[in-house]
Design a protein around this motif. Sequence first.
Motif, PDB file in Angstrom:
ATOM      1  N   LEU A   1      -4.342  -4.521 -13.132  1.00  0.00           N
ATOM      2  CA  LEU A   1      -3.419  -5.307 -12.312  1.00  0.00           C
ATOM      3  C   LEU A   1      -2.087  -4.575 -12.227  1.00  0.00           C
TER       4      LEU A   1
ATOM      5  N   PHE B   1       1.565  -3.749  -9.282  1.00  0.00           N
ATOM      6  CA  PHE B   1       2.230  -4.020  -8.004  1.00  0.00           C
ATOM      7  C   PHE B   1       2.967  -2.771  -7.543  1.00  0.00           C
TER       8      PHE B   1
ATOM      9  N   GLU C   1       3.987  -7.261  -1.359  1.00  0.00           N
ATOM     10  CA  GLU C   1       4.704  -6.556  -2.429  1.00  0.00           C
ATOM     11  C   GLU C   1       5.127  -7.478  -3.563  1.00  0.00           C
TER      12      GLU C   1
ATOM     13  N   LEU D   1       1.200  -9.847  -7.744  1.00  0.00           N
ATOM     14  CA  LEU D   1       0.464  -9.012  -8.694  1.00  0.00           C
ATOM     15  C   LEU D   1      -0.994  -9.034  -8.266  1.00  0.00           C
ATOM     16  N   GLY D   2      -1.610  -7.865  -8.172  1.00  0.00           N
ATOM     17  CA  GLY D   2      -3.014  -7.828  -7.780  1.00  0.00           C
ATOM     18  C   GLY D   2      -3.701  -6.645  -8.412  1.00  0.00           C
ATOM     19  N   GLU D   3      -4.979  -6.451  -8.047  1.00  0.00           N
ATOM     20  CA  GLU D   3      -5.722  -5.325  -8.615  1.00  0.00           C
ATOM     21  C   GLU D   3      -5.388  -4.056  -7.835  1.00  0.00           C
ATOM     22  N   ILE D   4      -5.238  -2.951  -8.566  1.00  0.00           N
ATOM     23  CA  ILE D   4      -4.944  -1.665  -7.935  1.00  0.00           C
ATOM     24  C   ILE D   4      -6.265  -1.077  -7.453  1.00  0.00           C
TER      25      ILE D   4
ATOM     26  N   GLN E   1       0.851  -1.187   0.000  1.00  0.00           N
ATOM     27  CA  GLN E   1       0.000   0.000   0.000  1.00  0.00           C
ATOM     28  C   GLN E   1       0.883   1.232   0.000  1.00  0.00           C
TER      29      GLN E   1
ATOM     30  N   ILE F   1      -2.910  -2.831  -3.068  1.00  0.00           N
ATOM     31  CA  ILE F   1      -3.001  -3.918  -4.053  1.00  0.00           C
ATOM     32  C   ILE F   1      -3.816  -5.039  -3.405  1.00  0.00           C
TER      33      ILE F   1
ATOM     34  N   LEU G   1       4.532   2.726  -8.325  1.00  0.00           N
ATOM     35  CA  LEU G   1       3.424   1.887  -8.778  1.00  0.00           C
ATOM     36  C   LEU G   1       3.729   1.428 -10.205  1.00  0.00           C
TER      37      LEU G   1
END
Length: 1665
Positions: A1527, A1529, A1477, A1480-1483, A1053, A1466, A1546
């Motif tokens: 997506l 990170f 960290e 990979l995820g959704e912002i 974050q 994320i 970002l």
Amino acid sequence: MNLTVSEGHRAALLQHLSCEVPTLFCGSFREDLTGTKDGQRGSANTFKAPDDGGMADRDPVPIPVEVRAKLAELELELSEGDITQKGYEKKRSKLIGAYFSQGPGVDPSTGQERRMPTTPSSSSRYRRRLSGSRDERYRSDVHTEAVQAALAKHRERKMAVPMPSKRRSLVVQNSMEAYTPPDTSSGSEGEGHGDEEEEGEGVDGEEEDGGGGGGGGGTSSSLEGGISMEHWISRAIHGTSSTTNTTSSTSSSSSTRSGSSGVARARLAEVLAQHVHISAHQHHLRLHHQHHQHHQRHKAENHSAPQPDVTGYTNNDRIQTEKTPSDGPLVQRQTPKYGNAELMETGDGVPVSSRVSAKIQQLVNTLKRPKRPPLREFFVDDFEELLEVQQPDPNLPKAEGSQMVAVQGEELGVVTNWPPCLEAALQRWGTISPKAPCLTTMDTNGKPLCQLTYGKLWTRSVRVAYNLMHKLGTKQEAVVRPGDRVALVFPNNDPASFMAAFYGCLLANVVPVPIEVPLTRKDAGSQQIGFLLGSCGVSAALTSDACHKGLPKSPTGEIPQFKGWPKLLWIVTDSKHLSKPPRDWFPDVKDANQETAYIEYKTCKDGGVLGVTVTRVAMLSHCQAITQACTYTEAETIVNVLDFKKDVGLWHAVLTSVMNMMHVISVPYALMKVNPLSWIQKVCQFKAKVACVKSRDMHWALVAHRDQRDINLSSLRMLVVADGANPWSISSCDAFLNVFQTKGLKSEVICPCASSPEALTVAIRRPLGEGSTPPARGILSMQGLSHGVIRVDSEEKLSVLTLQDVGHVMPGAEMCVVKLDGVPQLCQTDEIGELCVCTAATGTSYYGLTGMTKNSFEVVPVTNSGIPVSEFPFTRTGLLGFISASGLIYVAGKMEGLMVVGRRHHNADDIVATALAVEPMKFVYRGRIAVFSIEVLHDERIVVVAEQRPDSTEEDSFQWMSRVLQAIDGIHQVGVYCLALVPSNTLPKTPLGGIHLSETKQLFLEGALHPCNVLMCPHTCVTNLPKPRQKQPEIGPASVMVGNLVSGKRIAQASGRDLTQVEDNDQFLFLSEVLQWRAQSTPEHILYTLLNSRGATASSVTCLQLHKRAEKTAAMLAERGHLQDGDHIALVYPPGIDLIVAFYGCLYAGCVPVTVRPPHPQNISTTLPTVKMIVEVSRSACVMTTQVISKLLRSKEASAAVDVRTWPPILDTDELPKKKAPVLFKPSNPDMLAYLDFSVSTTGMLAGVKMSHTATSAFCRSIKLQCELYPSREVAICLDPYCGLGFVLWCLCSVYSGHQSILIPPSELEVNPSLWLWAVSHHKVRDTFCSYSVMELCTKGLGVQTDALKARGLDLSRVRTCVVVAEERPRTSLTQSFSKLFKDLGLHHRAVSTSFGCRVNLAVCLQLHRLGQSANQGTSGPDPTTVFVDMRALRHDRVRLVERGSPHSLPLMESGKILPGVRIIIANPETKGPMGESHLGEIWVQSGHNASGYFSVYGDEALHSDHFNSRLSFGDTQTVWARTGYLGFLRRTELTDASGERHDALYVVGALEEAMELRGMRYHPIDIETSVIRTHKSITECAVFTWTNLLVVVVELDGSEHEALDLVPLVTNAVLEEHYLIVGVVVVVDVGVIPINSRGEKQRMHLRDGFLADQLDPIYVAYNM
């Protein structure tokens, strides 16, 4: 097999065929089957018109004698190639049209029959042509039957292989060239002459090419096999994957019952016509339909509903026409208009009915039947993708025999009169028997052209030697010294000059290097020959006068330097050009020694050319061994058809013949083309004892022998078959013996031999005694051979290889067989290996290549225990085979043709043979098939390339291709990776006309082969893909969080700085108030300046002018619009100040503005529907625009695109009223709607978001802080002003912050690409904003003009920051190219940065650099960082940093600095838990300037709450976040910002909606597209998407349409190699078809819809199997 067919059975069979056999074959089958018992088609006097069903014979109509004579003449013309097939059909139908009534089989318009015609009067001749057309070098009847049976096996696997779609222009171009027969102009190229129209174009040189040439002819037994073969085929076709009646064999139009190929063609044309559609942008946005589905699609794609898996076996959703249980007519299932496309749904529930989707469904169906048992599935948690390694099967055949023993040949006898060297032999015969004939050459009429006696040969050789030894150059030094290498360049029809030059070189102690005549400067392989000459240090070339005149000349008359060749001095060896030696001068004739005698060139598998050096001792020993093996005696006559410059032709007809004073009759290739029987006639005429030929020559003789009566071959005691080692020569030998036994040919005469450039003659079958039985043959299992073991196979006839022996080891030699890999260890007796020989009579080295020489010429074979077999080294022959117990040698293939696929060995020749056994062969040229392997994904893949006949249709060729695939699969159990057909006469040739294999392979790999048909089968071939990833059982988000904490990973974050500063304008809540304040406090301050295409100021506006014009606009709205507060107003303006005025006028009037891009006047049909849709969806009460656009909206063109009557009131604002509004509106609540922002997302969805006054003010304040915008600043903006950050920067920020905006409409750059950069330079702007499309336009349009721009004074050194505004992953390569390109104009390499926004938050990140400023001057932050991540890890949603340049690395650029007041986290898009960290995820974003929701017509709240009001499922569950749908990170970098805080970067990876789930992994389209664009220079753009789990790749071709098919294999290879994915469909389209939005982002979902609706007008669509 019983060849007779009873009448009743024949009728039933015909009925069966009429239903089951695809249209294109019906003609030829029925004609063969309507024949009588003896294979004749009815009597010669009547002609039966076969009817469509083939059931009832019509009344026979007598044909007059003169017509029959003309028909026979016509047949003869066709057989001899004097007329094309088309011309033949036309003339024939004219002749016989009057003699039968027009039945259904006749085209009423022309009276022509629509199928392959044959005349009764010459049917037997026709049958001979058909059966004689098989390439006998590659044929055995058993093998042909095997192929048919293998095809029949496919009957059970009913699947329809989708045929590729081709644009009509491509088909037309192909057929326009259709009637140009293969080029036969050059004398040394092997195109067949008229008599073998079916069989032998270019059938020479096959020994170099593995699949190059073909020979062989119809045997008497095969002639009778016509009916049974056709019957077999018809049975095989019924139910094979490519030809069933499932989908009319491919064209996906439904009817398959038509009884003629004419109908099929008409149908094909109709299908093609459906392809030719309008451009792809027409369906830009579906109106309400798509809006309805907006939320469903969001859900469907965001939370990926499971798509059908195509890998499992299912038996439903067949798309085939169903047959009734009885054998009655077919019942067609009710299907939609495209024939066989059942209604299917796209992934998002949109029903589709189109040909394309039907084909894809077909493809899916073919893939549902697995060819191999499924792999053991297990979960590999690590993302290191391990390629599947095939484990050895314990049940596979293994060698079981004992270790072999080296085999000795007989002693090389010492004969008293053998000369001490060849020159001595020539001197002896030249002096004691000067009149003895040495050589007779023939002209193209078969008449003796030149008679060379031994006396003449000796004197001419001496003259050549004298001139070589005494020729002086310009500086009076010798041109050629003893030991030098010289090239011998002589044509194939002049052996006399060649012999004189060759022996002259030997006498002068010079080393001859015989090579082919270079016909053009770019001959295939000619460059490699040049490299050989260069490496051998050749500086002189000997040639004949005629040849010298024929070489290409420069305008000055000199011979140009050929590509890759050294500079050569050309010496003409004809006597008139040479000075006579003095009477007392004689050359020094030494005994044979270890000096090099000559160098023979050899072409390798990779196309490289090596020179094999042969010493004088080896040359002499070889001649002695041949003499002993062949029992040559003095004055024997030998007929030679082979190339006398190398191999068997050189050894027998130039060297050994002189040693034994033999008489050579040389038959040139040019004569063979005119008269294939010429060599047999010469054997009869000269009573020759020996003939040296190839399988091809025997085959050609078979084809032509019927015209000859007085042939007698009883004088022959030895027929040397030079390519007898080719496994497929056996059928030519058998067929030849079969036919010519009656002409005096004895069976024991045929002597196959095996040879190689390194080992010279390896073995030769000795002439057997009268009546002795020929040795037994090896009938070997092909399956066993592929594993390298010998298994005699008597039961399974389908896949056997019948081998003939090539005799015993040569005299004086020792031979053994060594393993193919590793140490040269002796094989077991039942194992295939490489033959090695130890003898004085072999080559000694590759000239100048010591390493390769050691590997080939100095091999020491060892036993199992490591003991050397012999004290002398062996030479590798390059031949694969074994030695039988009786000492006979069998050759099963060549090392060069060996392809190792999945640990199994396959020989190119075997694959060629199988392809040639597939009937009907009338679609491709015999002997013009190349087979080679290429490495893709760590294994070899088989590629088959053939030349297609010009008159074959698309369906014909495609059917033949699919049958070839099945045959090879059935017989060799190996898949063909790619099968390509090229136009006739386009494959590169060797000098003797065979296919130049390595050059063909090179063209294939470079994408320069230009095929006209391609079939890729990666799904069946590629079995070593990594295992699909399996999702772990759902791990709760809490576990993830704990796991992250345990492993020391921070929760991902970050946030921008706080929005704390308060300034003058921050006291105002509304932009309308800020404008009024500025109009009072700084009335004359210029806010906006608009530039035109020349860079001049078109208009500008001050604070006061803007305020006044906005007031008048508000007054006009109040007066003419009769609007309520809060009504929506569509602003349809070109980019400019009018748009800004209208926007503030709306705010003053209390209305909600909606900015809409105006329709394009040149493209109104595709752009106006979007305008109409936004106006309707936004529920606009009126439209404000300019007078010009107002007229356009109501124009006749507009009414064709939309219903113009339903427009709301349209106000044009060109003439504003004089009075101002009585009172300006002030919103009662800051959360009220300020404006609506409509945009088409990258997934093609139209989404409008609501921006409140609070969010708008917060947005402007955030940008003001981040970019440090003050009234003294100037900012240049080259963006579209209709949505997102572009609109905010264009319309809002200047009013809020007071800085001057220089507005540059992006459309003006199309007229003047340098406009933006000139404006930045001229106005000395320090900060500028642009889009990727603008940057790309400058990079492409100004790339070559930088020097000119610099000279004109363009200077970018003042630019501190150039921000690219985008809603996608930063395009690293484009920004780097831009920076590098304009560095010379002063642009700082750190100036370019990016921003990131999306629908829920129009700007999340925005980076502005402050170059050269220190921290206390207010720097905004560090440079954007670029990291390199592992692409394979990314597919598993993990982030692993790697070094730059490491394999699978992907550069990712930071998307800009997080804006003030913005928080980011994320989250897992499925579980909504926070992520670490390294994931990979959704912002997710939280900010005061988030949009407040989607503006939805139907008020669907579910989507709203999900996207704009999401909460984490664990951790901080109170904060409300907006989901961006992207997506990415976060990475905490080592850099610090002004406040000393560590900088959080970002990285945006891609849109969640566009990410593709394939094989359990997540792929981002841009990564695959980048790989594809790199594959070929003609690919300008690429887009990928998935459809029912198939990957579809669309490429834009900037080049000739003929290059389209080159791209299919290249694209498939690249995606396999780099992403481990198999491409399902490759679509090649024109430039500009892939839709791109105003921000330069690809609209992949639009493209997908267009593809499925058949609206792309593709050049070519390939469905990979």
